[in-house]
Design an enzyme around this catalytic site. Structure first.
Site, PDB file in Angstrom:
ATOM      1  N   CYS A 117      -8.451  -7.496  12.717  1.00  0.00           N
ATOM      2  CA  CYS A 117      -8.428  -6.817  13.837  1.00  0.00           C
ATOM      3  C   CYS A 117      -9.695  -6.208  14.351  1.00  0.00           C
ATOM      4  O   CYS A 117     -10.360  -5.754  13.222  1.00  0.00           O
ATOM      5  CB  CYS A 117      -7.489  -5.405  13.756  1.00  0.00           C
ATOM      6  SG  CYS A 117      -7.524  -4.250  14.945  1.00  0.00           S
TER       7      CYS A 117
ATOM      8  N   CYS B 121      -1.852  -4.058  16.130  1.00  0.00           N
ATOM      9  CA  CYS B 121      -2.295  -3.785  14.631  1.00  0.00           C
ATOM     10  C   CYS B 121      -1.501  -2.532  14.145  1.00  0.00           C
ATOM     11  O   CYS B 121      -1.177  -1.496  14.614  1.00  0.00           O
ATOM     12  CB  CYS B 121      -3.605  -3.444  14.739  1.00  0.00           C
ATOM     13  SG  CYS B 121      -4.269  -3.101  12.937  1.00  0.00           S
TER      14      CYS B 121
ATOM     15  N   CYS C  98      -3.944   0.448  13.255  1.00  0.00           N
ATOM     16  CA  CYS C  98      -4.594   1.299  14.211  1.00  0.00           C
ATOM     17  C   CYS C  98      -4.240   1.012  15.497  1.00  0.00           C
ATOM     18  O   CYS C  98      -4.384   1.787  16.683  1.00  0.00           O
ATOM     19  CB  CYS C  98      -6.098   0.842  14.233  1.00  0.00           C
ATOM     20  SG  CYS C  98      -6.373  -0.756  14.984  1.00  0.00           S
TER      21      CYS C  98
ATOM     22  N   CYS D  52      -2.160 -17.807  12.429  1.00  0.00           N
ATOM     23  CA  CYS D  52      -1.115 -17.567  11.537  1.00  0.00           C
ATOM     24  C   CYS D  52      -1.137 -16.240  10.989  1.00  0.00           C
ATOM     25  O   CYS D  52      -1.947 -15.813  10.268  1.00  0.00           O
ATOM     26  CB  CYS D  52      -1.223 -18.739  10.117  1.00  0.00           C
ATOM     27  SG  CYS D  52       0.099 -18.708   8.964  1.00  0.00           S
TER      28      CYS D  52
ATOM     29  N   CYS E 115     -10.108  -2.298  13.760  1.00  0.00           N
ATOM     30  CA  CYS E 115     -10.184  -1.489  12.336  1.00  0.00           C
ATOM     31  C   CYS E 115     -10.566  -2.432  11.336  1.00  0.00           C
ATOM     32  O   CYS E 115     -10.713  -1.793  10.046  1.00  0.00           O
ATOM     33  CB  CYS E 115      -9.091  -0.987  12.053  1.00  0.00           C
ATOM     34  SG  CYS E 115      -7.576  -1.924  11.779  1.00  0.00           S
TER      35      CYS E 115
END
Length: 165
Positions: free
Chosen positions: A127, A81, A84, A151, A130
């Site tokens: 995510c 991510c 984070c 995607c 976060c």
């Protein structure tokens, strides 16, 4: 003849552009929504985002198709991510779907949450650590044996190559 060829090339380019833009906008069967709980997230160790990254990750935007820096990445490693640094996807699950964005058929267990869009037409992926917007997930397209396509916007991720040792 030259004018006709030029018109044909322009039409073909327009068609390819439109098909790549709509590739991730198709209507999908309703997927189960993962229940969410309200928890206070520790934002103190999140990375600072650029305006473009914030537009996608925080405000649920989409990068222009075919432009993401991770789209054609073929290295072995982990996609994390951007906000984070939580691990999201392994390179072994990445595949070419020709939709204009990196595609994965599986996430690292527990790394990604699925949330039904308000209009019910698509399923957003974020995510799990976060809540940052990653993109959308599509089922039943037949690209892989898992029949799943995450995607994902390149701008929502970093790539950490495997160390050679």
């Amino acid at each position: 003849m030259k004018s006709t060829l030029k018109k044909l090339m322009f039409t073909l380019a327009g068609f390819l552009l439109m098909s790549s833009i709509t590739a991730c906008a198709q209507k999908q069967p309703k997927a189960a929504t993962v229940p969410t709980t309200t928890t206070k997230k520790d934002m103190s160790n999140w990375n600072k985002l650029t305006k473009e990254e914030e537009a996608v990750i925080v405000h649920k935007g989409t990068e222009y198709p075919g432009t993401g820096e991770l789209l054609n990445n073929k290295e072995k490693g982990t996609y994390t991510c951007k906000r984070c640094n939580a691990p999201l996807y392994r390179s072994e699950t990445k595949f070419e779907s020709y939709c204009g964005w990196p595609s994965f058929d599986d996430e690292i267990e527990g790394a990604v949450k699925r949330i039904q869009d308000a209009d019910g037409s698509r399923t957003e992926i974020v995510c799990a650590a976060c809540g940052g917007h990653l993109g959308h997930v599509f089922l039943g397209e037949g690209f892989t044996l898992k029949n799943t396509r995450h995607c994902v916007n390149s701008v929502s991720m970093n790539f950490v190559p495997d160390t050679k040792g």
